[in-house]
Design a protein around this motif. Structure first.
Motif, PDB file in Angstrom:
ATOM      1  N   ILE A 152       0.839  -1.202   0.000  1.00 25.66           N
ATOM      2  CA  ILE A 152       0.000   0.000   0.000  1.00 25.66           C
ATOM      3  C   ILE A 152       0.873   1.250   0.000  1.00 25.66           C
ATOM      4  O   ILE A 152       0.631   2.210  -0.756  1.00 25.66           O
ATOM      5  N   ALA A 153       1.917   1.259   0.850  1.00 24.10           N
ATOM      6  CA  ALA A 153       2.809   2.418   0.917  1.00 24.10           C
ATOM      7  C   ALA A 153       3.528   2.643  -0.404  1.00 24.10           C
ATOM      8  O   ALA A 153       3.693   3.786  -0.852  1.00 24.10           O
ATOM      9  N   VAL A 154       3.952   1.557  -1.049  1.00 19.12           N
ATOM     10  CA  VAL A 154       4.645   1.702  -2.330  1.00 19.12           C
ATOM     11  C   VAL A 154       3.698   2.241  -3.405  1.00 19.12           C
ATOM     12  O   VAL A 154       4.073   3.105  -4.198  1.00 19.12           O
ATOM     13  N   THR A 155       2.464   1.734  -3.436  1.00 19.95           N
ATOM     14  CA  THR A 155       1.513   2.252  -4.431  1.00 19.95           C
ATOM     15  C   THR A 155       1.219   3.726  -4.193  1.00 19.95           C
ATOM     16  O   THR A 155       1.035   4.483  -5.155  1.00 19.95           O
ATOM     17  N   ARG A 156       1.196   4.152  -2.926  1.00 19.40           N
ATOM     18  CA  ARG A 156       1.023   5.568  -2.625  1.00 19.40           C
ATOM     19  C   ARG A 156       2.258   6.355  -3.066  1.00 19.40           C
ATOM     20  O   ARG A 156       2.144   7.482  -3.577  1.00 19.40           O
ATOM     21  N   ALA A 157       3.419   5.784  -2.881  1.00 16.87           N
ATOM     22  CA  ALA A 157       4.660   6.473  -3.231  1.00 16.87           C
ATOM     23  C   ALA A 157       4.768   6.736  -4.723  1.00 16.87           C
ATOM     24  O   ALA A 157       5.291   7.772  -5.152  1.00 16.87           O
ATOM     25  N   VAL A 158       4.277   5.797  -5.537  1.00 15.23           N
ATOM     26  CA  VAL A 158       4.380   5.955  -6.996  1.00 15.23           C
ATOM     27  C   VAL A 158       3.098   6.499  -7.606  1.00 15.23           C
ATOM     28  O   VAL A 158       2.990   6.619  -8.825  1.00 15.23           O
ATOM     29  N   GLY A 159       2.111   6.811  -6.757  1.00 11.34           N
ATOM     30  CA  GLY A 159       0.911   7.492  -7.234  1.00 11.34           C
ATOM     31  C   GLY A 159      -0.085   6.630  -7.958  1.00 11.34           C
ATOM     32  O   GLY A 159      -0.764   7.106  -8.885  1.00 11.34           O
ATOM     33  N   LEU A 160      -0.248   5.373  -7.555  1.00 12.49           N
ATOM     34  CA  LEU A 160      -1.249   4.524  -8.206  1.00 12.49           C
ATOM     35  C   LEU A 160      -2.636   4.825  -7.642  1.00 12.49           C
ATOM     36  O   LEU A 160      -2.799   4.927  -6.422  1.00 12.49           O
ATOM     37  N   PRO A 161      -3.647   4.935  -8.493  1.00 16.69           N
ATOM     38  CA  PRO A 161      -5.002   5.297  -8.031  1.00 16.69           C
ATOM     39  C   PRO A 161      -5.797   4.094  -7.554  1.00 16.69           C
ATOM     40  O   PRO A 161      -6.874   3.792  -8.076  1.00 16.69           O
ATOM     41  N   LEU A 162      -5.294   3.408  -6.549  1.00 12.34           N
ATOM     42  CA  LEU A 162      -5.988   2.264  -5.976  1.00 12.34           C
ATOM     43  C   LEU A 162      -6.230   2.518  -4.496  1.00 12.34           C
ATOM     44  O   LEU A 162      -5.343   3.009  -3.792  1.00 12.34           O
ATOM     45  N   ALA A 163      -7.419   2.143  -4.021  1.00 10.82           N
ATOM     46  CA  ALA A 163      -7.731   2.295  -2.604  1.00 10.82           C
ATOM     47  C   ALA A 163      -6.922   1.297  -1.781  1.00 10.82           C
ATOM     48  O   ALA A 163      -6.574   0.217  -2.263  1.00 10.82           O
ATOM     49  N   PRO A 164      -6.591   1.641  -0.532  1.00 12.58           N
ATOM     50  CA  PRO A 164      -5.793   0.733   0.308  1.00 12.58           C
ATOM     51  C   PRO A 164      -6.401  -0.658   0.442  1.00 12.58           C
ATOM     52  O   PRO A 164      -5.670  -1.659   0.393  1.00 12.58           O
ATOM     53  N   LEU A 165      -7.734  -0.742   0.610  1.00 14.26           N
ATOM     54  CA  LEU A 165      -8.355  -2.054   0.737  1.00 14.26           C
ATOM     55  C   LEU A 165      -8.209  -2.861  -0.543  1.00 14.26           C
ATOM     56  O   LEU A 165      -8.039  -4.086  -0.505  1.00 14.26           O
ATOM     57  N   GLN A 166      -8.261  -2.196  -1.680  1.00 19.78           N
ATOM     58  CA  GLN A 166      -8.072  -2.892  -2.952  1.00 19.78           C
ATOM     59  C   GLN A 166      -6.659  -3.443  -3.066  1.00 19.78           C
ATOM     60  O   GLN A 166      -6.456  -4.598  -3.481  1.00 19.78           O
ATOM     61  N   VAL A 167      -5.675  -2.640  -2.691  1.00 14.73           N
ATOM     62  CA  VAL A 167      -4.284  -3.092  -2.748  1.00 14.73           C
ATOM     63  C   VAL A 167      -4.066  -4.267  -1.797  1.00 14.73           C
ATOM     64  O   VAL A 167      -3.392  -5.244  -2.139  1.00 14.73           O
ATOM     65  N   ALA A 168      -4.658  -4.179  -0.606  1.00 14.35           N
ATOM     66  CA  ALA A 168      -4.505  -5.272   0.367  1.00 14.35           C
ATOM     67  C   ALA A 168      -5.095  -6.565  -0.187  1.00 14.35           C
ATOM     68  O   ALA A 168      -4.486  -7.636  -0.070  1.00 14.35           O
ATOM     69  N   LEU A 169      -6.277  -6.476  -0.788  1.00 16.39           N
ATOM     70  CA  LEU A 169      -6.908  -7.674  -1.347  1.00 16.39           C
ATOM     71  C   LEU A 169      -6.084  -8.241  -2.500  1.00 16.39           C
ATOM     72  O   LEU A 169      -5.902  -9.468  -2.598  1.00 16.39           O
ATOM     73  N   LEU A 170      -5.564  -7.375  -3.356  1.00 13.02           N
ATOM     74  CA  LEU A 170      -4.739  -7.846  -4.467  1.00 13.02           C
ATOM     75  C   LEU A 170      -3.472  -8.517  -3.960  1.00 13.02           C
ATOM     76  O   LEU A 170      -3.044  -9.553  -4.483  1.00 13.02           O
ATOM     77  N   TYR A 171      -2.865  -7.953  -2.922  1.00 15.77           N
ATOM     78  CA  TYR A 171      -1.663  -8.573  -2.360  1.00 15.77           C
ATOM     79  C   TYR A 171      -1.969  -9.947  -1.781  1.00 15.77           C
ATOM     80  O   TYR A 171      -1.255 -10.923  -2.029  1.00 15.77           O
ATOM     81  N   LEU A 172      -3.029 -10.043  -0.983  1.00 13.83           N
ATOM     82  CA  LEU A 172      -3.364 -11.317  -0.346  1.00 13.83           C
ATOM     83  C   LEU A 172      -3.674 -12.393  -1.376  1.00 13.83           C
ATOM     84  O   LEU A 172      -3.240 -13.543  -1.245  1.00 13.83           O
ATOM     85  N   ALA A 173      -4.415 -12.019  -2.415  1.00 10.63           N
ATOM     86  CA  ALA A 173      -4.752 -12.992  -3.454  1.00 10.63           C
ATOM     87  C   ALA A 173      -3.509 -13.406  -4.233  1.00 10.63           C
ATOM     88  O   ALA A 173      -3.288 -14.597  -4.495  1.00 10.63           O
ATOM     89  N   ALA A 174      -2.664 -12.436  -4.598  1.00  9.02           N
ATOM     90  CA  ALA A 174      -1.465 -12.745  -5.384  1.00  9.02           C
ATOM     91  C   ALA A 174      -0.470 -13.571  -4.585  1.00  9.02           C
ATOM     92  O   ALA A 174       0.117 -14.531  -5.098  1.00  9.02           O
ATOM     93  N   SER A 175      -0.262 -13.224  -3.309  1.00  5.66           N
ATOM     94  CA  SER A 175       0.700 -13.968  -2.493  1.00  5.66           C
ATOM     95  C   SER A 175       0.199 -15.379  -2.205  1.00  5.66           C
ATOM     96  O   SER A 175       0.997 -16.330  -2.134  1.00  5.66           O
ATOM     97  N   SER A 176      -1.112 -15.544  -2.048  1.00  2.60           N
ATOM     98  CA  SER A 176      -1.666 -16.885  -1.836  1.00  2.60           C
ATOM     99  C   SER A 176      -1.480 -17.743  -3.078  1.00  2.60           C
ATOM    100  O   SER A 176      -1.141 -18.931  -2.989  1.00  2.60           O
ATOM    101  N   ALA A 177      -1.683 -17.158  -4.260  1.00  2.14           N
ATOM    102  CA  ALA A 177      -1.485 -17.905  -5.503  1.00  2.14           C
ATOM    103  C   ALA A 177      -0.007 -18.224  -5.711  1.00  2.14           C
ATOM    104  O   ALA A 177       0.350 -19.336  -6.127  1.00  2.14           O
ATOM    105  N   ALA A 178       0.876 -17.272  -5.401  1.00  4.28           N
ATOM    106  CA  ALA A 178       2.311 -17.482  -5.604  1.00  4.28           C
ATOM    107  C   ALA A 178       2.862 -18.545  -4.674  1.00  4.28           C
ATOM    108  O   ALA A 178       3.874 -19.181  -4.983  1.00  4.28           O
TER     109      ALA A 178
END
Length: 315
Positions: free
Chosen positions: A227-253
């Motif tokens: 979430i902090a990195v996406t904020r640092a580079v200016g991505l227009p994603l809500a924190p909850l969205q980033v958290a969900l994407l991380y959890l899903a991606a890390s579980s698949a990986a």
């Protein structure tokens, strides 16, 4: 006739060869993707270079907190008291070792040696690692289940090719065979031992709180890094969205046996961010920033701590 020790060594070498081969295939695939999408990767690196330093510092603090969370969860998985400073150092060293061996073998080996040095028998130490891993997986699934309704339409079931369906069917057949072969008794004994450890731990509220609280904090802090990195580079994603994407991606990986998820997690995160509407350069910058804070910056210090622990026979 081959001796039992020779047979065991031969089987161990074969497993190592299979693991190394699997890692090589995944890493070569990751290199191919990097080469194919090199303009986006190069642009992402440039975008990360001019990112907001305050948010990157926030991500670095969250990354450091993951080691404390891992130590708390490991203490919660053991009934006895573990030495706090050595436990924290072991988690830091384990995070570095985890990026050198596939499928969590590096972290598992470091933590197993640490627990045995603390006086736990090998079976109990392995059981503690299994309890910690199972709790972490349960926490991730629970967080995904909670976040999916809050982010409707963000996660979509991928289209499965016939090859993927065949692979899943083969895995199911393999699991069934493991349950009906002579290995069944060993699996049942191992499962019974883990369940007994779980009951013993939950009979002590302090240990149960440490186990579940540390596992929850570990997953949340890793999500906060991204979430902090996406904020640092200016991505227009809500924190909850980033958290969900991380959890899903890390579980698949986690299903792919690469060292520290190298290649598999990077591709899964980039794919998840891109599927959510992030441009390729933005997804690449977020993945690079996440890896910089969680892997590359702490890798050398972690290996140095690992060497010190081994030299002092703490592992």
């Amino acid at each position: 006739m081959t001796s039992p020790a020779g047979l065991t060594a031969s089987l161990g070498r074969r497993r190592a060869y299979w693991h190394a081969g699997g890692c090589l295939v995944v890493l070569l695939g990751a290199l191919y993707l990097v080469r194919r999408h090199w303009p986006a990767v190069e642009s992402g690196a440039g975008r990360l270079a001019v990112a907001d330093h305050g948010w990157l510092l926030t991500g670095a603090v969250a990354a450091m907190g993951t080691w404390a969370a891992s130590a708390l969860a490991q203490q919660g998985a053991v009934v006895g008291r573990l030495p706090g400073p050595r436990l924290l150092a072991a988690q830091f060293a384990a995070s570095a070792a985890n990026h050198l061996l596939p499928a969590g073998l590096g972290a598992g080996a470091v933590n197993l040696r640490f627990l045995m040095r603390c006086g736990l028998p090998a079976g109990r130490a392995a059981g503690a690692l299994a309890v910690k891993a199972a709790t972490g997986a349960a926490v991730r699934l629970a967080l995904i289940a909670l976040l999916v309704p809050a982010c409707p339409g963000l996660l979509r079931l991928p289209h499965l090719s016939p090859a993927a369906l065949a692979a899943a069917a083969g895995l199911a057949v393999l699991l069934v065979l493991l349950l009906v072969t002579p290995w069944r008794s060993r699996w049942r004994r191992a499962l019974a031992a883990v369940l007994a450890d779980i009951r013993a731990l939950h009979a002590r509220p302090a240990r149960a709180a440490a186990l579940w609280g540390g596992s929850l904090a570990f997953a949340v802090l890793h999500a906060l890094v991204l979430i902090a990195v996406t904020r640092a580079v200016g991505l227009p994603l809500a924190p909850l969205q980033v958290a969900l994407l991380y959890l899903a991606a890390s579980s698949a990986a986690a299903l792919l046996p690469t060292p520290g998820g190298l290649g598999s997690l990077d591709a899964a995160l980039a794919l998840a961010l891109s599927a959510a509407g992030t441009p390729g350069a933005g997804a690449a910058s977020a993945v690079l920033g996440y890896r910089l804070l969680t892997v590359w910056l702490p890798l050398l210090p972690g290996l140095l701590v690992l060497g010190v622990l081994v030299r002092r026979k703490a592992l």
